[in-house]
Design an enzyme around this catalytic site. Sequence first.
Site, short mmCIF file in Angstrom:
data_model
loop_
_atom_site.label_atom_id
_atom_site.label_comp_id
_atom_site.label_asym_id
_atom_site.label_seq_id
_atom_site.Cartn_x
_atom_site.Cartn_y
_atom_site.Cartn_z
N LYS A 27 14.56 -15.64 -86.26
CA LYS A 27 13.12 -15.38 -85.82
C LYS A 27 12.63 -16.72 -85.65
CE LYS A 27 8.95 -12.93 -87.52
NZ LYS A 27 8.79 -11.99 -88.65
N SER B 205 6.73 -7.85 -86.91
CA SER B 205 6.91 -9.09 -86.09
C SER B 205 8.34 -9.71 -85.73
CB SER B 205 6.23 -10.16 -86.82
OG SER B 205 6.55 -10.63 -88.07
N SER C 47 7.33 -6.21 -91.38
CA SER C 47 7.86 -6.85 -90.09
C SER C 47 9.34 -6.69 -90.09
CB SER C 47 7.50 -8.15 -90.06
OG SER C 47 6.16 -8.32 -89.88
#
Length: 490
Positions: free
Chosen positions: A80, A155, A179
């Site tokens: 990420k 996210s 997330s």
Amino acid sequence: MARPCELDACDARALIGARALSPVELLDDCLARIGEVDGRVNAVVAMDLDRARREAREAEAAVMHGAPLGPLHGLPIGIKDMIDTAGLRTTYGSREYADHVPAADDPIVAALRAAGGIVCFKTNTPEWAAGGNTFNPVYGVSGNPFAPGLTCGGSSGGSAVALATGMLPLAHGSDNAGSLRIPASLCGVTGMRPSAGLVPSSTRAFGPLHFAVEGPMGRTARDTALLLSAMARFDPLDPLSGPVDPALLAPPAPLDLSGLRVAFTPDLGGFAPIEPELAALFARRTAGLRGVFRESIDASPDLAGADRVYETIRAASFVGTWHARMQAQPDRWGRLVTQNYREGLAAAQLDVSLAQVEWTRLYRAAQRFFASIDLLVLPTVAVRPWPKHAIYPASVAGRPTTNYLDWVRMTYGITLLNQPCISIPCGVDDGGLPFGLQLVARRGADAFLVRAAVALEALLARDPDTARPRPDVIRLAAMPADDPLATPVA
């Protein structure tokens, strides 16, 4: 026969160790899949191809020479775009860091490289990982692999999409309000929120707070456990870090579900409103599971008032984390980060103190609940995916959403309690979009949770209605490419 890029990570790793699959072959097929579909979903946003190819050749040579192999040997891994990767662009989704190339790896990345992973891919995230959608001003918006016009959640959305479409076999994510779990559910993969500190962070600014954690994502629970085995460790720089259960460092042992006492809830006892059709789907999907356990009951921890507690503590943490940057450059940061910061400034010291006291009461009540419950099962997400250019859904169960946290109570309620939890796929809803189950275990029982997820995953795989769904990558590849920055997110 499945393409190499479509193999589960555990299977690919076993084939690499048996000299039946070359790391070079696996990497080349992952790169081919990225080229085929990423233009439609915008998941993998930065790559170091020279390093990836060099490391794949080195991994192949190590296998052929009989060298010791790490648990992730030869597996491409997505990171990420919130933690540093040496030599590979890391933007945090912020224009201020659009050209940032770190000189050193974050310790998590270093641990994955040491375990043999090929860590040369970054996945999309909202700006500073704030939000349950995946968009930012650097790379634009990501789409759902089952319906690219809809959100993939966030996210850790880029990681979930890369996994679902076969672009990468493993991916890292992070979780505060959900997330890791939300995009896993909306994309038909697995995402685990470990106990805070199990995957240590030496960069988390607000060290004592357990809300923000790093964690693993995979297509299956077994794959997720494999990645966790390389991420979990003790680090004295993280005040929440502690000894690691040795059971987490080995493949999960079989678990007999028939000995468990399990609680089911569609809405956390009314705390988390859910769309009626999803509540009905949850009831249908779990009806066949209840007879598997020693005892099944309908129950939930008491979370009355948890919304005020979570939002107050979360906003206060943003003040400490962001104050210096906001003072130096007040107009440079994303609106969701700015919104959280301003809400934290508006909170009185009395509000924050009372929220901490109320959190303690809720936490202790939850521990008493789990003293007699082995596992809590609930939906992961309370809504179906909405258009990807909207930050959050307009309503949940007929109630207008007043902020971007309103619709994620199903996940942030569990975050608040600091219980380990995991989202596993459970077929699709009536519209053909993935549906996920969230499993929650007792405080610190991460190894048990992994074993339970693997056992339930195997059970769900027997029924086409509950097995992990797969996006139609051929159809996806045939769609026109989308400009991820063409339309602003509102």
